[in-house]
Design a protein around this motif. Structure first.
Motif, PDB file in Angstrom:
ATOM      1  N   LYS A 160       0.931  -2.756  -9.492  1.00 21.17           N
ATOM      2  CA  LYS A 160      -0.298  -2.401 -10.207  1.00 21.17           C
ATOM      3  C   LYS A 160      -0.771  -3.552 -11.094  1.00 21.17           C
ATOM      4  O   LYS A 160      -1.983  -3.799 -11.218  1.00 21.17           O
ATOM      5  CB  LYS A 160      -0.070  -1.139 -11.041  1.00 21.17           C
ATOM      6  CG  LYS A 160      -0.215   0.143 -10.244  1.00 21.17           C
ATOM      7  CD  LYS A 160      -0.183   1.364 -11.142  1.00 21.17           C
ATOM      8  CE  LYS A 160      -0.484   2.622 -10.330  1.00 21.17           C
ATOM      9  NZ  LYS A 160      -1.919   2.763 -10.017  1.00 21.17           N
ATOM     10  N   LEU A 209       2.047   1.743  -3.571  1.00 22.24           N
ATOM     11  CA  LEU A 209       0.957   2.236  -4.411  1.00 22.24           C
ATOM     12  C   LEU A 209       0.657   3.705  -4.132  1.00 22.24           C
ATOM     13  O   LEU A 209       0.309   4.465  -5.045  1.00 22.24           O
ATOM     14  CB  LEU A 209      -0.290   1.387  -4.202  1.00 22.24           C
ATOM     15  CG  LEU A 209      -0.235  -0.037  -4.777  1.00 22.24           C
ATOM     16  CD1 LEU A 209      -1.497  -0.805  -4.413  1.00 22.24           C
ATOM     17  CD2 LEU A 209      -0.044  -0.008  -6.297  1.00 22.24           C
ATOM     18  N   LYS A 210       0.786   4.099  -2.881  1.00 23.85           N
ATOM     19  CA  LYS A 210       0.562   5.494  -2.518  1.00 23.85           C
ATOM     20  C   LYS A 210       1.605   6.387  -3.169  1.00 23.85           C
ATOM     21  O   LYS A 210       1.291   7.486  -3.658  1.00 23.85           O
ATOM     22  CB  LYS A 210       0.599   5.646  -0.990  1.00 23.85           C
ATOM     23  CG  LYS A 210       0.370   7.062  -0.486  1.00 23.85           C
ATOM     24  CD  LYS A 210      -1.039   7.534  -0.765  1.00 23.85           C
ATOM     25  CE  LYS A 210      -1.292   8.901  -0.157  1.00 23.85           C
ATOM     26  NZ  LYS A 210      -2.643   9.426  -0.488  1.00 23.85           N
ATOM     27  N   LYS A 260       0.830  -1.208   0.000  1.00 21.06           N
ATOM     28  CA  LYS A 260       0.000   0.000   0.000  1.00 21.06           C
ATOM     29  C   LYS A 260       0.864   1.258   0.000  1.00 21.06           C
ATOM     30  O   LYS A 260       0.508   2.266  -0.631  1.00 21.06           O
ATOM     31  CB  LYS A 260      -0.933  -0.010   1.209  1.00 21.06           C
ATOM     32  CG  LYS A 260      -2.005  -1.093   1.137  1.00 21.06           C
ATOM     33  CD  LYS A 260      -2.844  -1.113   2.413  1.00 21.06           C
ATOM     34  CE  LYS A 260      -3.892  -2.220   2.357  1.00 21.06           C
ATOM     35  NZ  LYS A 260      -4.671  -2.296   3.627  1.00 21.06           N
ATOM     36  N   GLU A 299       0.771   6.742  -7.015  1.00 23.19           N
ATOM     37  CA  GLU A 299      -0.668   6.810  -7.295  1.00 23.19           C
ATOM     38  C   GLU A 299      -0.981   7.548  -8.588  1.00 23.19           C
ATOM     39  O   GLU A 299      -2.035   7.340  -9.188  1.00 23.19           O
ATOM     40  CB  GLU A 299      -1.414   7.440  -6.117  1.00 23.19           C
ATOM     41  CG  GLU A 299      -1.007   8.861  -5.776  1.00 23.19           C
ATOM     42  CD  GLU A 299      -1.713   9.367  -4.523  1.00 23.19           C
ATOM     43  OE1 GLU A 299      -2.641   8.680  -4.058  1.00 23.19           O
ATOM     44  OE2 GLU A 299      -1.333  10.439  -4.009  1.00 23.19           O
ATOM     45  N   GLU A 300      -0.086   8.413  -9.071  1.00 25.51           N
ATOM     46  CA  GLU A 300      -0.311   9.113 -10.332  1.00 25.51           C
ATOM     47  C   GLU A 300      -0.053   8.217 -11.546  1.00 25.51           C
ATOM     48  O   GLU A 300      -0.459   8.542 -12.658  1.00 25.51           O
ATOM     49  CB  GLU A 300       0.598  10.338 -10.430  1.00 25.51           C
ATOM     50  CG  GLU A 300       0.240  11.466  -9.479  1.00 25.51           C
ATOM     51  CD  GLU A 300       1.132  12.659  -9.700  1.00 25.51           C
ATOM     52  OE1 GLU A 300       2.338  12.463  -9.956  1.00 25.51           O
ATOM     53  OE2 GLU A 300       0.630  13.787  -9.633  1.00 25.51           O
ATOM     54  N   SER A 321      -0.630   5.533 -14.127  1.00 20.52           N
ATOM     55  CA  SER A 321      -1.811   4.825 -14.620  1.00 20.52           C
ATOM     56  C   SER A 321      -1.409   3.663 -15.513  1.00 20.52           C
ATOM     57  O   SER A 321      -0.341   3.667 -16.136  1.00 20.52           O
ATOM     58  CB  SER A 321      -2.734   5.772 -15.380  1.00 20.52           C
ATOM     59  OG  SER A 321      -2.096   6.259 -16.548  1.00 20.52           O
TER      60      SER A 321
END
Length: 244
Positions: free
Chosen positions: A191, A59-60, A56, A63-64, A66
């Motif tokens: 991701k 991922l934080k 987590k 987070e931008e 994609s």
């Protein structure tokens, strides 16, 4: 050298046959169409996978970033893609590790490539390089990107993958090493794992576990490794094997 115990070539590319071969420790390679090698394969049982606090955290941090997915052959292919891949593997693993021609072949030629999906990773804004005066070149704006509708995006990484109904093989990742964007490599993999779980895959395969640098793959729950005949879950034993 790539760790390989046995090799075979398949001509039946139905999902069931591919999944059976992967379950027997074989994975697709870049050598030639249908060529599979049996190795110390690493996979995640996605029914047992849950994000850890460290997952987590990663991922934080990204987070931008994609994830967009496009079929192979990749219609938006440009020469900058194989240059990015060649430069990445050369800097990471040495000269001649992965040729530009082979990268192009895997992404554009279905008659020679074993892989069917290209994971495309984008950032919504231009992130400065280590030399702040040099911006990222906007060389491949992917319209399938999840952020494309929000404005301009810059593609910063790719992963060549094989997808069937039940599995995903996260195989050949590469990205812009000049980015001032920490954890991008691990973030790309994380991701992909989350995407595979949300897509109801049974397993995601993470390639061979044969080098000390492969230990970064061990931070995910639900891991299994192939020891030549069966799948094992004891990661301490795997670490001992690698240390010998």
């Amino acid at each position: 050298m790539y760790l390989s115990w046995q090799e075979k070539t398949i001509t039946d590319f139905f999902d069931e046959n591919i999944e059976s071969a992967y379950n027997d420790g074989y994975v697709f390679t870049r050598v030639g169409k249908g060529v599979m090698k049996q190795t110390r394969s690493l996979r995640i049982d996605l029914n047992k996978f849950e994000l850890s606090s460290e997952n987590k955290r990663i991922l934080k941090k990204i987070e931008e970033l994609s994830l967009g997915i496009s079929p192979i052959p990749y219609e938006q292919y440009t020469w900058e893609i194989h240059k990015l891949g060649k430069d990445f593997y050369e800097q990471k693993f040495g000269k001649g590790t992965f040729s530009a021609q082979k990268i192009k072949e895997l992404i554009t030629d279905k008659e020679k490539s074993n892989f069917n999906q290209l994971f495309v990773y984008s950032l919504p804004t231009v992130i400065p390089t280590k030399e702040e005066s040099i911006p990222i070149k906007k060389n491949s704006i992917d319209p399938s990107s999840a952020t494309a509708s929000l404005g301009m995006t810059t593609v910063v990484g790719y992963c060549i993958t094989e997808e069937t109904k039940n599995i995903l093989h996260y195989c050949y990742p590469f990205y812009n090493l000049e980015l001032n964007y920490p954890n991008i490599g691990l973030g790309m993999m994380t991701k992909a794992i989350v995407w595979a779980k949300e897509s109801n895959k049974k397993y995601i395969y993470l390639g061979s576990f044969s080098r000390p640098t492969d230990t970064y793959k061990l931070q995910f729950s639900g891991l299994e490794w192939f020891e030549g005949e069966n799948w094992q879950t004891n990661l301490d034993e795997l670490k001992i094997i690698l240390s010998k």
